[in-house]
Design a protein around this motif. Structure first.
Motif, PDB file in Angstrom:
ATOM      1  N   LYS A  42       0.801  -1.226   0.000  1.00  0.00           N
ATOM      2  CA  LYS A  42       0.000   0.000   0.000  1.00  0.00           C
ATOM      3  C   LYS A  42       0.843   1.290   0.000  1.00  0.00           C
ATOM      4  O   LYS A  42       0.593   2.167  -0.828  1.00  0.00           O
ATOM      5  N   PRO A  43       1.843   1.422   0.888  1.00  0.00           N
ATOM      6  CA  PRO A  43       2.626   2.672   0.858  1.00  0.00           C
ATOM      7  C   PRO A  43       3.273   2.915  -0.506  1.00  0.00           C
ATOM      8  O   PRO A  43       3.281   4.041  -1.009  1.00  0.00           O
ATOM      9  N   THR A  44       3.808   1.834  -1.134  1.00  0.00           N
ATOM     10  CA  THR A  44       4.436   1.989  -2.451  1.00  0.00           C
ATOM     11  C   THR A  44       3.392   2.350  -3.503  1.00  0.00           C
ATOM     12  O   THR A  44       3.661   3.166  -4.386  1.00  0.00           O
ATOM     13  N   ILE A  45       2.209   1.765  -3.399  1.00  0.00           N
ATOM     14  CA  ILE A  45       1.159   2.081  -4.377  1.00  0.00           C
ATOM     15  C   ILE A  45       0.779   3.555  -4.264  1.00  0.00           C
ATOM     16  O   ILE A  45       0.682   4.253  -5.285  1.00  0.00           O
ATOM     17  N   VAL A  46       0.611   4.038  -3.034  1.00  0.00           N
ATOM     18  CA  VAL A  46       0.253   5.453  -2.847  1.00  0.00           C
ATOM     19  C   VAL A  46       1.335   6.340  -3.464  1.00  0.00           C
ATOM     20  O   VAL A  46       1.050   7.276  -4.219  1.00  0.00           O
ATOM     21  N   MET A  47       2.607   5.998  -3.195  1.00  0.00           N
ATOM     22  CA  MET A  47       3.700   6.805  -3.717  1.00  0.00           C
ATOM     23  C   MET A  47       3.702   6.806  -5.247  1.00  0.00           C
ATOM     24  O   MET A  47       3.843   7.860  -5.877  1.00  0.00           O
ATOM     25  N   THR A  48       3.525   5.632  -5.861  1.00  0.00           N
ATOM     26  CA  THR A  48       3.548   5.577  -7.331  1.00  0.00           C
ATOM     27  C   THR A  48       2.353   6.322  -7.917  1.00  0.00           C
ATOM     28  O   THR A  48       2.475   6.913  -8.987  1.00  0.00           O
ATOM     29  N   CYS A  49       1.211   6.298  -7.218  1.00  0.00           N
ATOM     30  CA  CYS A  49       0.053   7.062  -7.702  1.00  0.00           C
ATOM     31  C   CYS A  49       0.397   8.547  -7.762  1.00  0.00           C
ATOM     32  O   CYS A  49       0.129   9.216  -8.768  1.00  0.00           O
ATOM     33  N   ILE A  50       0.991   9.057  -6.690  1.00  0.00           N
ATOM     34  CA  ILE A  50       1.334  10.484  -6.645  1.00  0.00           C
ATOM     35  C   ILE A  50       2.328  10.820  -7.753  1.00  0.00           C
ATOM     36  O   ILE A  50       2.139  11.757  -8.526  1.00  0.00           O
ATOM     37  N   LEU A  51       3.406  10.014  -7.851  1.00  0.00           N
ATOM     38  CA  LEU A  51       4.436  10.287  -8.865  1.00  0.00           C
ATOM     39  C   LEU A  51       3.842  10.244 -10.264  1.00  0.00           C
ATOM     40  O   LEU A  51       4.145  11.088 -11.108  1.00  0.00           O
ATOM     41  N   SER A  52       2.969   9.264 -10.496  1.00  0.00           N
ATOM     42  CA  SER A  52       2.389   9.110 -11.829  1.00  0.00           C
ATOM     43  C   SER A  52       1.492  10.302 -12.158  1.00  0.00           C
ATOM     44  O   SER A  52       1.526  10.838 -13.276  1.00  0.00           O
ATOM     45  N   PHE A  53       0.709  10.750 -11.170  1.00  0.00           N
ATOM     46  CA  PHE A  53      -0.201  11.874 -11.434  1.00  0.00           C
ATOM     47  C   PHE A  53       0.580  13.153 -11.712  1.00  0.00           C
ATOM     48  O   PHE A  53       0.258  13.905 -12.631  1.00  0.00           O
ATOM     49  N   ILE A  54       1.637  13.388 -10.918  1.00  0.00           N
ATOM     50  CA  ILE A  54       2.452  14.582 -11.139  1.00  0.00           C
ATOM     51  C   ILE A  54       3.083  14.538 -12.528  1.00  0.00           C
ATOM     52  O   ILE A  54       3.127  15.533 -13.247  1.00  0.00           O
ATOM     53  N   GLY A  55       3.549  13.353 -12.921  1.00  0.00           N
ATOM     54  CA  GLY A  55       4.121  13.192 -14.262  1.00  0.00           C
ATOM     55  C   GLY A  55       3.091  13.481 -15.343  1.00  0.00           C
ATOM     56  O   GLY A  55       3.403  14.121 -16.350  1.00  0.00           O
ATOM     57  N   SER A  56       1.864  13.028 -15.117  1.00  0.00           N
ATOM     58  CA  SER A  56       0.810  13.235 -16.112  1.00  0.00           C
ATOM     59  C   SER A  56       0.516  14.714 -16.322  1.00  0.00           C
ATOM     60  O   SER A  56       0.219  15.142 -17.435  1.00  0.00           O
ATOM     61  N   MET A  57       0.603  15.489 -15.250  1.00  0.00           N
ATOM     62  CA  MET A  57       0.342  16.931 -15.361  1.00  0.00           C
ATOM     63  C   MET A  57       1.316  17.579 -16.351  1.00  0.00           C
ATOM     64  O   MET A  57       1.022  18.615 -16.925  1.00  0.00           O
ATOM     65  N   GLN A  58       2.505  16.988 -16.489  1.00  0.00           N
ATOM     66  CA  GLN A  58       3.548  17.573 -17.343  1.00  0.00           C
ATOM     67  C   GLN A  58       3.520  17.020 -18.772  1.00  0.00           C
ATOM     68  O   GLN A  58       4.453  17.237 -19.535  1.00  0.00           O
ATOM     69  N   LEU A  59       2.479  16.282 -19.114  1.00  0.00           N
ATOM     70  CA  LEU A  59       2.412  15.608 -20.418  1.00  0.00           C
ATOM     71  C   LEU A  59       2.797  16.555 -21.558  1.00  0.00           C
ATOM     72  O   LEU A  59       2.215  17.628 -21.711  1.00  0.00           O
ATOM     73  N   PHE A  60       3.791  16.145 -22.351  1.00  0.00           N
ATOM     74  CA  PHE A  60       4.226  16.988 -23.468  1.00  0.00           C
ATOM     75  C   PHE A  60       4.721  16.152 -24.662  1.00  0.00           C
ATOM     76  O   PHE A  60       4.197  16.285 -25.759  1.00  0.00           O
ATOM     77  N   ASN A  61       5.743  15.298 -24.395  1.00  0.00           N
ATOM     78  CA  ASN A  61       6.428  14.612 -25.497  1.00  0.00           C
ATOM     79  C   ASN A  61       5.485  13.845 -26.422  1.00  0.00           C
ATOM     80  O   ASN A  61       5.573  13.984 -27.640  1.00  0.00           O
ATOM     81  N   GLU A  62       4.620  13.027 -25.844  1.00  0.00           N
ATOM     82  CA  GLU A  62       3.795  12.130 -26.662  1.00  0.00           C
ATOM     83  C   GLU A  62       2.881  12.907 -27.607  1.00  0.00           C
ATOM     84  O   GLU A  62       2.955  12.725 -28.821  1.00  0.00           O
ATOM     85  N   PRO A  63       2.029  13.830 -27.083  1.00  0.00           N
ATOM     86  CA  PRO A  63       1.187  14.584 -28.019  1.00  0.00           C
ATOM     87  C   PRO A  63       2.005  15.459 -28.966  1.00  0.00           C
ATOM     88  O   PRO A  63       1.645  15.602 -30.139  1.00  0.00           O
ATOM     89  N   PHE A  64       3.125  16.008 -28.489  1.00  0.00           N
ATOM     90  CA  PHE A  64       3.945  16.869 -29.348  1.00  0.00           C
ATOM     91  C   PHE A  64       4.463  16.092 -30.554  1.00  0.00           C
ATOM     92  O   PHE A  64       4.465  16.580 -31.679  1.00  0.00           O
ATOM     93  N   LEU A  65       4.896  14.851 -30.329  1.00  0.00           N
ATOM     94  CA  LEU A  65       5.405  14.013 -31.422  1.00  0.00           C
ATOM     95  C   LEU A  65       4.284  13.586 -32.358  1.00  0.00           C
ATOM     96  O   LEU A  65       4.470  13.495 -33.578  1.00  0.00           O
ATOM     97  N   LEU A  66       3.102  13.317 -31.794  1.00  0.00           N
ATOM     98  CA  LEU A  66       1.998  12.828 -32.618  1.00  0.00           C
ATOM     99  C   LEU A  66       1.430  13.906 -33.537  1.00  0.00           C
ATOM    100  O   LEU A  66       0.713  13.593 -34.484  1.00  0.00           O
ATOM    101  N   THR A  67       1.766  15.190 -33.288  1.00  0.00           N
ATOM    102  CA  THR A  67       1.261  16.243 -34.178  1.00  0.00           C
ATOM    103  C   THR A  67       1.717  16.016 -35.611  1.00  0.00           C
ATOM    104  O   THR A  67       1.107  16.522 -36.539  1.00  0.00           O
ATOM    105  N   ALA A  68       2.805  15.259 -35.797  1.00  0.00           N
ATOM    106  CA  ALA A  68       3.265  14.986 -37.162  1.00  0.00           C
ATOM    107  C   ALA A  68       2.303  14.046 -37.884  1.00  0.00           C
ATOM    108  O   ALA A  68       2.280  13.993 -39.101  1.00  0.00           O
ATOM    109  N   LEU A  69       1.524  13.272 -37.130  1.00  0.00           N
ATOM    110  CA  LEU A  69       0.681  12.245 -37.743  1.00  0.00           C
ATOM    111  C   LEU A  69      -0.801  12.579 -37.706  1.00  0.00           C
ATOM    112  O   LEU A  69      -1.594  11.999 -38.429  1.00  0.00           O
ATOM    113  N   THR A  70      -1.190  13.486 -36.823  1.00  0.00           N
ATOM    114  CA  THR A  70      -2.606  13.804 -36.687  1.00  0.00           C
ATOM    115  C   THR A  70      -2.719  15.213 -36.123  1.00  0.00           C
ATOM    116  O   THR A  70      -1.835  15.654 -35.393  1.00  0.00           O
ATOM    117  N   PRO A  71      -3.781  15.950 -36.498  1.00  0.00           N
ATOM    118  CA  PRO A  71      -3.904  17.300 -35.936  1.00  0.00           C
ATOM    119  C   PRO A  71      -4.155  17.249 -34.426  1.00  0.00           C
ATOM    120  O   PRO A  71      -5.017  16.502 -33.971  1.00  0.00           O
TER     121      PRO A  71
END
Lengths: 298, 313
Positions: A203-232
């Motif tokens: 449980k403690p590790t799951i809580v920690m990974t949830c927080i880290l994952s959510f914070i990472g998601s807030m910074q989402l950039f690379n994936e959509p930025f790269l996909l602009t070449a293939l789709t609007p």
């Protein structure tokens, strides 16, 4: 009697100097400058002080909030899918039935070695009708605007599930085998072992990974930025894409800085709240570690 | 230990004593069945994780025409891999290999310098008692919470003022200022380097610098290996910072270079004259390969680094 720490006036600063110099020049100064310039607007190349005007604009900026809501939604969906998958991987590999454990562990972790940009390119091509004729026959377009977010969920899950799995496996290997022996003697089968012993321990590790994952998601950039070449992809798809476009396509640096500071505040607020909630929660229920040692002592 | 073996024999007695032979066989059959189901699930999951990597291995052997006309797992009529590598090598006078070299320069320089700078700072914070020590450590921890993307755009403005935009140093310096490295090594040095050892070195007349290089540095080598690998991989994979800080394509690292090829897909003139897809695919494969090979070779150290780094945080 252990020796004391070293007392000296100048020496510690000599050791700290290179780090502090770089830290101030390339982290603190940009940060302070971002806050400073967020109180200005630029007209005809001249900066005018406007107080909190940029922040008021940001609060009323519909595009910005839509992008924030989008990454929130994305963060929850991607986080849940990835953590469930990572738990499944870790718990399956931890059963007595799993064969070729180290090989599978390596294969699951390998996508983590693939840089995000290339993960986006690989999946982007697999999603693209011109490269994957199968999609044409299935009449399925993962890059269509309705499905795009889930296509990105899949890329991020592919990249990070193995990393989270490794964290869970590390927490599980720290557990003494006597606890498992005791549970088996009490008639626990593998399923019950996973459900009632291993999951609570994680449980403690799951809580920690949830927080880290959510914070990472807030910074989402690379994936959509790269996909602009293939789709609007809209210029306000995620907060960071919006900020990037604000700075470099619209060349509105003060407002881009305002949004950066705003996003940082939201991110820090979320992590602080999550940490406090986690603290309170842990205080209320006895920790898994304490439970484990009590069980093995018995 | 004695307890452990005791419980195991107790269990065995229990099993042979209670279960009749036929029943035992049924249990064994059930175990074998479960084992196969679990292994099958693991194989399916492994296929999902390997799918893009298998695909790019196959795709890098196809030419442009085959890429768009054949299924993702159909093999090409003949291997075009070396042809694709030649295309990549001749594209704009070998700019791809320039990107490769740049990536290596950034990764190695950042990894080496991060280890030196962070271990010095971590040592000062762990072993010296001085005014401002707690304040600096708090500042380091607080800055761990700031997302790297926040400072990137202001960093661009600051670097412009120092004429560091479009230089190697402009990319390397911000990445060396690693609060994580300092945090990680401070904790490690505090736990692992005994104060008595430092005392002994001082009594023997070693200077502070000599104590650090000849006594502390060798003791903390395992942590340095971990930090070296983490910073090297992180820099090789970094995209946002060099994207913001570089305009000159001769200085691009691989991710930014390949992205610049990707963005050409939407410009019809370029897409008509350059075989973009084979370039991107083969270029991506060669960019990923060192990471994957390195990962397989150093998986133990990397896994330790991953778990230590985040579990302690």
């Amino acid at each position: 009697m252990a020796a004391q720490m070293i007392r000296n006036r100048m020496q510690p600063w000599t050791f700290l100097a290179p780090f502090l110099l770089l830290f101030v020049a390339f982290l603190l100064v940009p940060l302070i400058y971002a806050v400073y310039i967020s109180f200005f607007v630029r007209r005809m190349g001249v900066l005018y002080f406007v107080g909190f005007q940029n922040y008021i604009t940001a609060i009323q900026d519909h595009q910005f909030w839509v992008s924030i809501v989008r990454v929130f939604f994305y963060g929850v969906v991607q986080g849940v899918i990835m953590i469930v998958l990572a738990l499944l991987l870790a718990l399956l590999l931890d059963t007595k039935w799993a064969k070729f454990k180290s090989l599978f562990r390596l294969l699951f972790l390998l996508p983590y070695a693939v840089p995000g940009v290339f993960a986006s390119i690989l999946w982007g091509f697999l999603y693209s009708k011109s490269m994957n004729p199968l999609l044409h026959d299935l009449k399925f377009d993962p890059l269509s605007s309705g499905f795009l977010l889930y296509a990105i969920v899949n890329i991020a899950t592919w990249e990070w599930a193995g990393y989270n799995m490794i964290l869970y496996i590390a927490s599980l290997t720290g557990v003494s085998s006597e606890l498992y022996e005791a549970a088996k003697l009490d008639g626990c089968n593998e399923w019950q072992l996973a459900r009632f012993i291993k999951l609570p321990l994680l449980k403690p590790t799951i809580v920690m990974t949830c927080i880290l994952s959510f914070i990472g998601s807030m910074q989402l950039f690379n994936e959509p930025f790269l996909l602009t070449a293939l789709t609007p992809i809209s210029p306000d798809f995620t907060p960071n894409i919006y900020i990037y476009n604000m700075a470099f396509s619209m060349t509105n640096l003060p407002y881009a800085a305002t949004l950066s500071v705003f996003l940082a505040l939201i991110t820090i607020l979320i992590s602080v709240i999550a940490l406090i909630v986690n603290r309170l929660w842990r205080r209320r229920t006895p920790t898994a570690g304490a439970g484990a040692s009590a069980a093995s002592a018995a | 230990m004695a307890q452990h073996t005791g419980s195991a024999t107790a269990q065995m007695k229990d099993r042979t004593g209670v279960l009749p032979q036929a029943n035992y066989r049924a249990v064994r059959a059930k175990t074998v069945a479960t084992q196969s189901v679990v292994t099958l699930i693991l194989f399916i999951l492994a296929f999902y994780f390997m799918l893009p990597i298998i695909w790019i291995l196959i795709a890098s052997t196809k030419n442009a025409k085959e890429l768009s006309s054949t299924g993702i797992f159909s093999l090409p009529s003949r291997l075009h891999f070396f042809e694709n590598v030649r295309l990549l090598t001749t594209y704009q006078h070998g700019v791809y290999w320039m990107w490769f070299l740049n990536s290596a320069i950034y990764a190695v320089a950042v990894a080496v310098l991060t280890c030196i700078v962070s271990s010095m700072a971590g040592y000062a914070l762990a072993k010296y008692d001085f005014r401002g020590r707690n304040g600096i450590f708090l500042l380091v921890i607080a800055s761990l919470m700031i997302p790297g993307t926040v400072t990137a755009i202001p960093l661009f403005i600051v670097e412009k003022a120092f004429n560091l935009v479009d230089t190697y140093a402009g990319v390397i310096f911000p990445l060396i200022a690693s609060p994580f490295g300092v945090y990680f090594l401070r904790i490690y040095i505090q736990d692992v380097v005994p104060n008595d050892l430092l005392d002994a070195a001082r009594v023997d007349g070693a200077s502070a610098a000599r104590t650090f290089w000849s006594v502390v540095f060798p003791v903390i080598r395992p942590a340095l290996v971990t930090l070296f690998l983490i910073s090297m991989v992180g820099t090789w994979n970094n995209f946002f910072l060099p994207l913001v800080l570089l305009n000159n394509q001769d200085l691009y690292p691989l991710p930014v270079g390949i992205e610049s090829l990707m963005s050409l897909i939407n410009t019809p003139e370029a897409a008509m004259t350059v075989p973009l897809y084979p370039l991107i695919i083969t270029g991506s494969l060669i960019s990923i390969a060192p990471m994957i090979i390195g990962f397989i070779l150093f998986r133990k150290q990397i896994v330790t680094g991953l778990t230590q780094g985040s579990v302690k945080l």
